[in-house]
Write a protein that holds these residues in place. Structure first.
Motif, PDB file in Angstrom:
ATOM      1  N   GLU A  68      39.591  43.808  45.524  1.00  0.00           N
ATOM      2  CA  GLU A  68      39.990  43.696  46.843  1.00  0.00           C
ATOM      3  C   GLU A  68      40.418  42.017  47.064  1.00  0.00           C
ATOM      4  O   GLU A  68      40.561  41.664  48.440  1.00  0.00           O
ATOM      5  N   ALA A  69      40.757  41.431  46.102  1.00  0.00           N
ATOM      6  CA  ALA A  69      41.205  40.017  46.164  1.00  0.00           C
ATOM      7  C   ALA A  69      42.547  40.077  47.210  1.00  0.00           C
ATOM      8  O   ALA A  69      43.243  40.742  46.969  1.00  0.00           O
ATOM      9  N   GLU A  70      42.911  39.148  47.773  1.00  0.00           N
ATOM     10  CA  GLU A  70      44.078  39.089  48.517  1.00  0.00           C
ATOM     11  C   GLU A  70      45.564  39.155  47.900  1.00  0.00           C
ATOM     12  O   GLU A  70      46.499  39.607  48.450  1.00  0.00           O
ATOM     13  N   ARG A  76      44.007  39.163  39.314  1.00  0.00           N
ATOM     14  CA  ARG A  76      43.589  38.805  37.949  1.00  0.00           C
ATOM     15  C   ARG A  76      42.858  38.054  37.512  1.00  0.00           C
ATOM     16  O   ARG A  76      41.988  38.031  36.648  1.00  0.00           O
ATOM     17  N   THR A  77      42.655  37.011  38.252  1.00  0.00           N
ATOM     18  CA  THR A  77      41.861  36.057  37.996  1.00  0.00           C
ATOM     19  C   THR A  77      40.254  36.434  38.084  1.00  0.00           C
ATOM     20  O   THR A  77      39.248  36.262  37.110  1.00  0.00           O
ATOM     21  N   ALA A  78      40.004  37.154  39.069  1.00  0.00           N
ATOM     22  CA  ALA A  78      38.532  37.683  39.391  1.00  0.00           C
ATOM     23  C   ALA A  78      38.378  38.823  38.531  1.00  0.00           C
ATOM     24  O   ALA A  78      37.327  38.683  38.004  1.00  0.00           O
TER      25      ALA A  78
END
Length: 215
Positions: A68-70, A76-78
């Motif tokens: 759900e990251a923007e 990718r980092t999450a």
């Protein structure tokens, strides 16, 4: 006067009971231990199942939060920060490979990690190999792509129809139109192939100038 045989039976029963009680006093702890182990084992199994459910739920929540990251970079980092091993790592790497346009190198690296992990079931490795061939496209030699796809197209493999479809496209790429049409016609008639795949195969047959079998 009492019956001598009855008296003997009573004495024998008393002796048997005495021996039983003596044995229980001596070895009764074994039975108690078995009961404790049985009850304890059942409790451990329930705890283990609950722990697995909790771990799976936490893993799923972490993946959803990451997806759900923007931005692709934040996604990718999450996802990369989610701890995972075994099949969970395979799922994680396949998700990390979901942005081939944004980060082609990272996508191919994630797919390669799954495809080359011999500890994983064929299901995950086959999916990663299939996806990698599609992402690579014509950047990889045709012979290399065919060598990767042919084992996946064997009977019994989880993604056999999809691999067969990609092999048919390689024939098109080689200019072997007649062979490609034959391969695609086989896919249209393949009841194990998904409906969408059969539809794509039908459209490709028409585009190549072939004929669809009359049903």
């Amino acid at each position: 006067m009492s019956n001598p045989e009855s008296f003997i039976d009573e004495v024998t029963d008393e002796v048997r009971r005495d021996k039983l009680f003596a044995a229980f006093r001596k070895y009764g702890w074994i039975g108690i231990a078995l009961v404790v182990l049985t009850v304890g084992g059942a409790a451990f199994n329930e705890w283990h199942k609950a722990s697995q459910r909790d771990a799976a739920r936490a893993f799923g929540d972490a993946l959803l939060a990451g997806m759900e990251a923007e931005t692709p970079e934040a996604r990718r980092t999450a996802l990369a920060a989610v701890p995972a091993s075994g099949e969970k790592a395979a799922v994680l790497n396949l998700l990390l490979a979901s942005d081939p346009v944004e980060d082609r190198a990272a996508t191919l690296a994630a797919l390669e990690a799954v495809a080359q992990d011999a500890t994983l079931p064929d299901l995950w490795r086959d999916l990663a190999t299939l996806r990698r061939v599609i992402v690579q496209g014509t950047e990889a030699p045709l012979a290399e792509r065919r060598a990767a796809l042919e084992p996946l197209a064997q009977p019994g493999r989880s993604f056999r129809p999809l691999a067969a479809e990609q092999l048919a496209y390689l024939l098109v790429e080689e200019g072997k139109t007649a062979e490609a049409i034959t391969a695609l016609q086989a896919l249209v008639a393949d009841q194990e192939a998904p409906g969408g795949l059969r539809s794509r195969a039908s459209q490709m047959i028409v585009a190549l100038g072939g004929e669809l079998a009359q049903g």
